[in-house]
Design a protein around this motif. Structure first.
Motif, PDB file in Angstrom:
ATOM      1  N   ALA A   1       0.814  -1.214   0.000  1.00  0.00           N
ATOM      2  CA  ALA A   1       0.000   0.000   0.000  1.00  0.00           C
ATOM      3  C   ALA A   1       0.847   1.263   0.000  1.00  0.00           C
ATOM      4  O   ALA A   1       0.329   2.359  -0.223  1.00  0.00           O
ATOM      5  CB  ALA A   1      -0.940   0.000   1.201  1.00  0.00           C
ATOM      6  N   GLY A   2       2.138   1.143   0.284  1.00  0.00           N
ATOM      7  CA  GLY A   2       3.009   2.309   0.325  1.00  0.00           C
ATOM      8  C   GLY A   2       2.815   3.153   1.571  1.00  0.00           C
ATOM      9  O   GLY A   2       3.022   4.361   1.552  1.00  0.00           O
ATOM     10  N   VAL A   3       2.421   2.509   2.658  1.00  0.00           N
ATOM     11  CA  VAL A   3       2.169   3.195   3.922  1.00  0.00           C
ATOM     12  C   VAL A   3       3.332   2.899   4.872  1.00  0.00           C
ATOM     13  O   VAL A   3       3.906   1.809   4.847  1.00  0.00           O
ATOM     14  CB  VAL A   3       0.838   2.699   4.537  1.00  0.00           C
ATOM     15  N   ALA A   4       3.671   3.853   5.723  1.00  0.00           N
ATOM     16  CA  ALA A   4       4.728   3.633   6.701  1.00  0.00           C
ATOM     17  C   ALA A   4       4.270   2.616   7.745  1.00  0.00           C
ATOM     18  O   ALA A   4       3.114   2.627   8.168  1.00  0.00           O
ATOM     19  CB  ALA A   4       5.090   4.945   7.377  1.00  0.00           C
ATOM     20  N   LYS A   5       5.201   1.764   8.148  1.00  0.00           N
ATOM     21  CA  LYS A   5       4.884   0.744   9.146  1.00  0.00           C
ATOM     22  C   LYS A   5       4.986   1.337  10.555  1.00  0.00           C
ATOM     23  O   LYS A   5       5.759   2.246  10.815  1.00  0.00           O
ATOM     24  CB  LYS A   5       5.866  -0.419   9.047  1.00  0.00           C
ATOM     25  N   VAL A   6       4.180   0.771  11.444  1.00  0.00           N
ATOM     26  CA  VAL A   6       4.240   1.116  12.859  1.00  0.00           C
ATOM     27  C   VAL A   6       5.387   0.316  13.470  1.00  0.00           C
ATOM     28  O   VAL A   6       5.575  -0.850  13.105  1.00  0.00           O
ATOM     29  CB  VAL A   6       2.894   0.757  13.547  1.00  0.00           C
ATOM     30  N   PRO A   7       6.175   0.877  14.363  1.00  0.00           N
ATOM     31  CA  PRO A   7       7.256   0.106  14.972  1.00  0.00           C
ATOM     32  C   PRO A   7       6.733  -1.170  15.639  1.00  0.00           C
ATOM     33  O   PRO A   7       5.768  -1.132  16.401  1.00  0.00           O
ATOM     34  CB  PRO A   7       7.846   1.059  16.013  1.00  0.00           C
ATOM     35  N   GLY A   8       7.357  -2.282  15.303  1.00  0.00           N
ATOM     36  CA  GLY A   8       6.940  -3.573  15.850  1.00  0.00           C
ATOM     37  C   GLY A   8       5.900  -4.281  15.019  1.00  0.00           C
ATOM     38  O   GLY A   8       5.481  -5.393  15.350  1.00  0.00           O
TER      39      GLY A   8
END
Length: 96
Positions: free
Chosen positions: A32-39
């Motif tokens: 989706a080209g979205v930034a990942k959440v840490p973890g």
């Protein structure tokens, strides 16, 4: 067939359909080209739409349950039709 039996069979088909449809239409954060959440796991969905799965599972379960009940009423496929191993020795089918 009693109504309570049909409802129970529909519920079983619904749960099976919901689990079957869960992986379809899911896009990960990378896709989706979205930034990942840490973890966050790499395979976690970017957006989760549970109502879409509920609607799809409801429709699929209704179709499958309808086919099951119609087969029960009209006898399209019976146990004798799916007997892959032949009749066991000494077996007599029940009389109707």
């Amino acid at each position: 067939m009693k109504l309570t039996s049909i409802i129970a069979i529909y519920a079983l088909f619904w749960v099976m359909s919901a689990f079957l449809l869960l992986p379809f239409g899911v896009r990960t954060a990378d896709e989706a080209g979205v930034a990942k959440v840490p973890g966050q796991a790499d395979s976690a969905p970017a957006e989760f739409h549970p109502w879409r799965i509920v609607v799809r599972a409801t429709v699929l379960a209704a179709v499958l349950c309808g086919l099951y009940v119609a087969n029960y009423i009209y006898g399209w496929v019976t146990v004798d039709d799916v007997n892959l191993f032949g009749t066991p020795p000494g077996y007599e089918p029940p009389r109707r």
